[in-house]
Design an enzyme around this catalytic site. Structure first.
Site, short mmCIF file in Angstrom:
data_model
loop_
_atom_site.label_atom_id
_atom_site.label_comp_id
_atom_site.label_asym_id
_atom_site.label_seq_id
_atom_site.Cartn_x
_atom_site.Cartn_y
_atom_site.Cartn_z
N CYS A 347 0.67 -0.54 -0.05
CA CYS A 347 -0.24 -0.01 -0.06
C CYS A 347 0.63 0.86 0.56
O CYS A 347 1.06 1.82 -1.15
CB CYS A 347 -0.61 0.36 0.68
SG CYS A 347 -2.33 1.11 1.05
N HIS A 445 -3.65 -5.49 1.48
CA HIS A 445 -3.40 -5.58 2.62
C HIS A 445 -3.59 -7.12 2.71
O HIS A 445 -4.65 -7.41 2.71
CB HIS A 445 -3.90 -5.01 3.57
CG HIS A 445 -3.59 -3.22 4.06
ND1 HIS A 445 -2.12 -3.02 4.10
CD2 HIS A 445 -3.70 -1.98 2.93
CE1 HIS A 445 -2.58 -1.48 4.21
NE2 HIS A 445 -3.46 -0.80 3.66
#
Length: 500
Positions: A347, A445
């Site tokens: 991310c 994630h």
């Protein structure tokens, strides 16, 4: 009055074990056939999960909640929704946080502005979410935040005082003995509570005790006599392995801390270095790696270099741009450029690895246009005001540190940047990911929660390190069952008067 009874697990301070006790109670009750739901009226954490949005946000399919309520929902064996954590504050620096209501980001506010202009709406949001849960379940296990005795906040303490009031809840106080002064902390907490909240305290639990619990008998007897509050249990120091909620569990920026230091000999161990970002988020992404035999996850100060690292993972960040500037000032960019092992960016960490970040002021506390990234991947990220929040499944097409692995992986995305990937670049974890021979960037994630991706990455790290990977696997009890065993074996649950 709410349909289902609520027990608020409050604390004398942050990081005293509230989340573990709440998760343990949720799993214990679920094991007993009770329909139980977790709840936290207001959470402050940059560790968030994407979950289905509740009926309060019909225009949205997904929303975000704090990781502890996601964990507690799994412990309770119920699907996590935004009702479990209806108000989330995500700090991004300079005393400013992003406000998330019913899973949807509504803006960035300084603390004073939040309390002056948005707290009433937040309270209404929390009360409505609790009412929906209470109408659907037999019992609610609510978790407080920080200390329930912060007298400067008692008129606006949503997670503790206000939850107690609108939920008509009982209160269980958790106190950590590891830090010392547990009895004084408990006594002071009880003395400082508002009268209507104090009368709802049904007991207290002492956590993180090492040694013979009978040594506490005299202190327990006196505190019970002075306060009239029974001590319902003493929990031994035993980490069940639940994901951490906030950065209090991480080292300070100038400390190095090693996780996953098991009994595997050093000649069969590898080290995955993780720079300790000032605004780190979703660092629970690294916990599955630390549970692999032989893998040490080292949180390192950015200025210390990567000389003893076998791989590097750049974690998520709530403020990519400011963390990028801080890392560069600490010399981390030079160390990363000289590092020749596997590198993964997750991310915000992925955005750091690119060549450029455009519209950078959206993610920075300063008004910026474009900033240069570390340049390990030929991608460019543009920040936008809208946030992508979604649970996703991606198809692995092995490349870079995940070479040779295929299949599906699941996780979630929470980000405001959009990354442009050249057509010629491999996409090992879906279309927005990118990889070179040894570098991988992805918005997914939870990547390492997938066994196939985790095994492939660990194999790549061992190959680079040139040492043999240990084959023995550790049999581990589920962290939810371990938390339930802690409370079941060491707490007088009958005194809590919970169903059934």
């Amino acid at each position: 009055m709410a349909d289902a009874p609520t027990l608020l697990v409050a604390g004398t301070a942050s990081h005293v074990g509230k989340s573990t006790v709440a998760a343990g109670l949720c799993r214990h009750l679920a094991d007993a056939g009770v329909s139980v739901a977790p709840f936290k009226g207001q959470n402050m954490s940059n560790n968030a999960r994407a979950v289905p949005a509740s009926d309060a946000a019909p225009e949205a399919a997904w929303g975000e909640i704090g990781v502890s309520q996601y964990v507690q929902a799994r412990a309770a064996r119920v699907p996590a929704t935004t009702d479990h954590n209806p108000v989330l504050l995500k700090p991004r620096g300079d005393a400013e946080s992003q406000l998330v209501l019913d899973g949807q980001a509504v803006g960035h506010y300084a603390a004073g502005d939040y309390y002056d202009e948005h707290w009433d709406e937040a309270r209404e949001t929390a009360e409505a979410a609790h009412a929906r849960l209470a109408a659907e379940h037999d019992v609610i296990v609510a978790e407080g935040a920080g200390s329930i005795a912060e007298v400067n906040l008692h008129d606006r303490d949503l997670a503790n005082v206000e939850t107690t009031r609108f939920a008509d809840s009982d209160v269980l106080v958790v106190v950590d003995i590891e830090r010392g002064g547990a009895f004084a902390s408990l006594y002071g907490t009880l003395e400082l509570l508002p009268a209507d909240v104090r009368e709802r305290v049904v007991g207290a639990i002492i956590t993180k005790f090492r040694g013979d619990p009978t040594l506490l008998d005299a202190g327990i007897e006196e505190i019970e006599e002075r306060t009239g509050v029974p001590i319902l249990g003493v929990l031994p120091y035993d980490d069940p392995g639940l994901p951490a909620e906030d950065s209090l569990s991480l080292p300070d920026g100038d400390e190095r801390v090693l996780l996953g230091d098991d009994e595997v000999p050093a000649e069969h161990a590898v080290t995955v270095a993780v720079p300790r970002l000032p605004r780190i988020s979703n660092f629970t992404d690294l916990e599955p790696l630390a549970r692999v035999p032989g893998v040490r996850v080292a949180y390192v100060p950015p200025e210390t270099g990567l000389d003893d690292a076998d791989a590097v993972v750049l974690p998520g960040t709530k403020n990519t741009v400011d963390d990028l500037r801080d890392l560069r000032a600490a010399g981390f960019g030079d160390a990363l450029a000289d590092f020749d092992g596997p590198v993964v960016g997750l991310c915000g960490g992925y955005q750091l690895l690119g060549e450029r970040i455009v519209n950078a002021g959206v993610e920075s506390t300063d008004d910026l246009d474009a900033v240069a990234g570390f340049g390990l991947l030929p991608v460019e990220t543009t920040f936008r005001e809208d946030k992508r929040v979604e649970a996703v499944t991606r198809t692995l097409a092995g490349a870079g540190p995940l070479a040779g692995v295929t299949g599906e992986v699941s996780g979630y995305e929470i980000h405001m940047g959009r990354t442009e990937v050249p057509e010629a670049l491999p996409n090992p974890v879906g279309p927005t990911s990118a990889a070179s021979e040894r570098v991988l960037g992805t918005y997914l994630h939870g990547l390492f929660e997938n066994e196939s991706a985790r095994a492939a990455f660990v194999d790549a790290v061992y190959e680079h390190a040139g040492c043999e990977r240990p084959s023995a696997a550790r049999d581990q009890q589920s962290p939810y069952d371990a938390a339930a065993a802690l409370v079941r074996e060491h707490v007088d649950l009958a005194a809590l008067d919970l169903p059934p």
